[in-house]
Write a protein that holds these residues in place. Structure first.
Motif, PDB file in Angstrom:
ATOM      1  N   GLY A  30      44.225  76.885  79.751  1.00 60.87           N
ATOM      2  CA  GLY A  30      43.124  75.928  79.705  1.00 60.87           C
ATOM      3  C   GLY A  30      41.787  76.529  79.319  1.00 60.87           C
ATOM      4  N   ALA A  31      41.743  77.824  79.021  1.00 65.11           N
ATOM      5  CA  ALA A  31      40.489  78.479  78.638  1.00 65.11           C
ATOM      6  C   ALA A  31      40.179  78.184  77.164  1.00 65.11           C
ATOM      7  CB  ALA A  31      40.581  79.977  78.852  1.00 65.11           C
ATOM      8  N   PRO A  32      38.946  77.766  76.859  1.00 61.69           N
ATOM      9  CA  PRO A  32      38.598  77.448  75.467  1.00 61.69           C
ATOM     10  C   PRO A  32      38.371  78.699  74.624  1.00 61.69           C
ATOM     11  CG  PRO A  32      36.691  77.158  76.860  1.00 61.69           C
ATOM     12  CD  PRO A  32      37.837  77.522  77.767  1.00 61.69           C
ATOM     13  N   TYR A  33      38.670  78.584  73.351  1.00 62.91           N
ATOM     14  CA  TYR A  33      38.348  79.635  72.383  1.00 62.91           C
ATOM     15  C   TYR A  33      38.093  78.984  71.037  1.00 62.91           C
ATOM     16  CZ  TYR A  33      43.213  79.371  70.726  1.00 62.91           C
ATOM     17  OH  TYR A  33      44.405  78.939  70.217  1.00 62.91           O
ATOM     18  N   ARG A  34      37.320  79.668  70.171  1.00 64.73           N
ATOM     19  CA  ARG A  34      36.932  79.151  68.856  1.00 64.73           C
ATOM     20  C   ARG A  34      37.812  79.783  67.797  1.00 64.73           C
ATOM     21  NH1 ARG A  34      33.854  75.126  68.780  1.00 64.73           N
ATOM     22  NH2 ARG A  34      32.336  75.869  67.357  1.00 64.73           N
ATOM     23  N   TRP A  35      38.225  78.983  66.797  1.00 65.05           N
ATOM     24  CA  TRP A  35      39.068  79.512  65.733  1.00 65.05           C
ATOM     25  C   TRP A  35      38.861  78.694  64.475  1.00 65.05           C
ATOM     26  CZ3 TRP A  35      40.737  84.108  66.067  1.00 65.05           C
ATOM     27  CH2 TRP A  35      41.653  84.589  65.130  1.00 65.05           C
ATOM     28  N   PRO A  36      38.979  79.302  63.274  1.00 64.65           N
ATOM     29  CA  PRO A  36      38.837  78.560  62.027  1.00 64.65           C
ATOM     30  C   PRO A  36      39.902  77.462  61.906  1.00 64.65           C
ATOM     31  CG  PRO A  36      38.691  80.906  61.592  1.00 64.65           C
ATOM     32  CD  PRO A  36      39.137  80.739  63.011  1.00 64.65           C
ATOM     33  N   ARG A  37      39.468  76.317  61.477  1.00 64.92           N
ATOM     34  CA  ARG A  37      40.372  75.182  61.326  1.00 64.92           C
ATOM     35  C   ARG A  37      41.511  75.484  60.359  1.00 64.92           C
ATOM     36  NH1 ARG A  37      38.160  69.208  60.421  1.00 64.92           N
ATOM     37  NH2 ARG A  37      39.752  68.296  61.716  1.00 64.92           N
ATOM     38  N   CYS A  38      41.250  76.290  59.338  1.00 66.54           N
ATOM     39  CA  CYS A  38      42.265  76.613  58.330  1.00 66.54           C
ATOM     40  C   CYS A  38      43.274  77.654  58.828  1.00 66.54           C
ATOM     41  CB  CYS A  38      41.607  77.104  57.051  1.00 66.54           C
ATOM     42  SG  CYS A  38      40.786  78.710  57.242  1.00 66.54           S
ATOM     43  N   GLY A  39      43.000  78.288  59.968  1.00 68.32           N
ATOM     44  CA  GLY A  39      43.915  79.284  60.515  1.00 68.32           C
ATOM     45  C   GLY A  39      43.683  80.700  60.017  1.00 68.32           C
ATOM     46  N   ALA A  40      42.598  80.937  59.291  1.00 69.24           N
ATOM     47  CA  ALA A  40      42.299  82.278  58.777  1.00 69.24           C
ATOM     48  C   ALA A  40      42.111  83.258  59.929  1.00 69.24           C
ATOM     49  CB  ALA A  40      41.039  82.246  57.921  1.00 69.24           C
ATOM     50  N   GLY A  41      42.311  84.527  59.642  1.00 67.28           N
ATOM     51  CA  GLY A  41      42.076  85.574  60.628  1.00 67.28           C
ATOM     52  C   GLY A  41      43.330  85.978  61.364  1.00 67.28           C
ATOM     53  N   ASP A  42      43.194  87.062  62.099  1.00 64.48           N
ATOM     54  CA  ASP A  42      44.285  87.602  62.893  1.00 64.48           C
ATOM     55  C   ASP A  42      43.892  87.594  64.362  1.00 64.48           C
ATOM     56  OD1 ASP A  42      45.982  88.301  60.691  1.00 64.48           O
ATOM     57  OD2 ASP A  42      44.690  90.038  60.323  1.00 64.48           O
ATOM     58  N   GLN A  43      44.881  87.598  65.221  1.00 69.61           N
ATOM     59  CA  GLN A  43      44.614  87.648  66.651  1.00 69.61           C
ATOM     60  C   GLN A  43      43.733  88.851  66.949  1.00 69.61           C
ATOM     61  OE1 GLN A  43      48.119  87.836  69.045  1.00 69.61           O
ATOM     62  NE2 GLN A  43      47.012  87.589  70.949  1.00 69.61           N
ATOM     63  N   GLY A  44      42.693  88.653  67.709  1.00 70.13           N
ATOM     64  CA  GLY A  44      41.770  89.732  68.042  1.00 70.13           C
ATOM     65  C   GLY A  44      40.552  89.805  67.138  1.00 70.13           C
ATOM     66  N   ASP A  45      40.547  89.076  65.998  1.00 72.09           N
ATOM     67  CA  ASP A  45      39.373  89.071  65.117  1.00 72.09           C
ATOM     68  C   ASP A  45      38.196  88.398  65.817  1.00 72.09           C
ATOM     69  OD1 ASP A  45      40.515  90.376  62.991  1.00 72.09           O
ATOM     70  OD2 ASP A  45      40.897  88.564  61.811  1.00 72.09           O
ATOM     71  N   LEU A  46      37.019  88.935  65.587  1.00 67.26           N
ATOM     72  CA  LEU A  46      35.799  88.377  66.151  1.00 67.26           C
ATOM     73  C   LEU A  46      35.390  87.129  65.383  1.00 67.26           C
ATOM     74  CD1 LEU A  46      33.353  88.678  68.090  1.00 67.26           C
ATOM     75  CD2 LEU A  46      32.272  90.023  66.284  1.00 67.26           C
ATOM     76  N   VAL A  47      35.125  86.049  66.097  1.00 67.08           N
ATOM     77  CA  VAL A  47      34.620  84.813  65.493  1.00 67.08           C
ATOM     78  C   VAL A  47      33.120  84.768  65.750  1.00 67.08           C
ATOM     79  CG1 VAL A  47      34.690  82.299  65.558  1.00 67.08           C
ATOM     80  CG2 VAL A  47      36.801  83.601  65.828  1.00 67.08           C
ATOM     81  N   THR A  48      32.333  84.609  64.675  1.00 56.95           N
ATOM     82  CA  THR A  48      30.875  84.556  64.779  1.00 56.95           C
ATOM     83  C   THR A  48      30.395  83.197  64.302  1.00 56.95           C
ATOM     84  OG1 THR A  48      30.776  86.926  64.300  1.00 56.95           O
ATOM     85  CG2 THR A  48      28.722  85.678  64.112  1.00 56.95           C
ATOM     86  N   GLU A  49      29.688  82.474  65.170  1.00 55.94           N
ATOM     87  CA  GLU A  49      29.164  81.157  64.797  1.00 55.94           C
ATOM     88  C   GLU A  49      27.872  81.325  64.005  1.00 55.94           C
ATOM     89  OE1 GLU A  49      29.107  78.162  67.837  1.00 55.94           O
ATOM     90  OE2 GLU A  49      30.684  79.210  68.929  1.00 55.94           O
ATOM     91  N   TRP A  50      27.690  80.440  62.999  1.00 53.01           N
ATOM     92  CA  TRP A  50      26.524  80.486  62.119  1.00 53.01           C
ATOM     93  C   TRP A  50      26.000  79.077  61.896  1.00 53.01           C
ATOM     94  CZ3 TRP A  50      24.715  85.066  60.171  1.00 53.01           C
ATOM     95  CH2 TRP A  50      25.570  86.160  60.173  1.00 53.01           C
ATOM     96  N   LEU A  51      24.735  78.988  61.580  1.00 50.90           N
ATOM     97  CA  LEU A  51      24.155  77.742  61.093  1.00 50.90           C
ATOM     98  C   LEU A  51      24.116  77.850  59.574  1.00 50.90           C
ATOM     99  CD1 LEU A  51      21.249  77.185  63.626  1.00 50.90           C
ATOM    100  CD2 LEU A  51      23.443  75.998  63.508  1.00 50.90           C
ATOM    101  N   ARG A  52      25.294  77.832  58.969  1.00 48.51           N
ATOM    102  CA  ARG A  52      25.436  77.959  57.522  1.00 48.51           C
ATOM    103  C   ARG A  52      26.380  76.881  57.025  1.00 48.51           C
ATOM    104  NH1 ARG A  52      27.330  84.010  56.815  1.00 48.51           N
ATOM    105  NH2 ARG A  52      27.822  83.243  54.749  1.00 48.51           N
ATOM    106  N   ARG A  53      26.269  76.594  55.743  1.00 47.13           N
ATOM    107  CA  ARG A  53      27.145  75.614  55.108  1.00 47.13           C
ATOM    108  C   ARG A  53      28.569  76.154  55.023  1.00 47.13           C
ATOM    109  NH1 ARG A  53      25.403  72.229  49.970  1.00 47.13           N
ATOM    110  NH2 ARG A  53      23.705  72.051  51.429  1.00 47.13           N
TER     111      ARG A  53
END
Length: 75
Positions: A30-53
């Motif tokens: 039940g713990a939330p986590y952020r991930w790209p909708r397209c599924g890009a990346g590998d387990q353990g990759d850092l996700v960085t949020e941006w105010l970008r297009r």
């Protein structure tokens, strides 16, 4: 069960040029986590949020258009 709760824009791993649509998923505990909708990346990759297009073609194909930055507002 993983469910979508919110969206934003961000990058994953070392690729800071491709901006993805991020979704919030919940793991088996039940713990939330952020991930790209397209599924890009590998387990353990850092996700960085941006105010970008968002510019990931796969994420844009599932969104509201090229100017959408994760808003759920269709207008």
């Amino acid at each position: 069960m993983e469910t979508r709760t919110a969206t934003d824009a961000g990058t994953i791993g070392a690729d800071v040029l491709t901006v993805h649509r991020l979704i919030t998923l919940h793991n088996g505990y039940g713990a939330p986590y952020r991930w790209p909708r397209c599924g890009a990346g590998d387990q353990g990759d850092l996700v960085t949020e941006w105010l970008r297009r968002i510019n990931c073609p796969a994420c844009l194909a599932t969104g509201n258009g090229p100017t959408d930055t994760g808003s759920t507002d269709a207008g």
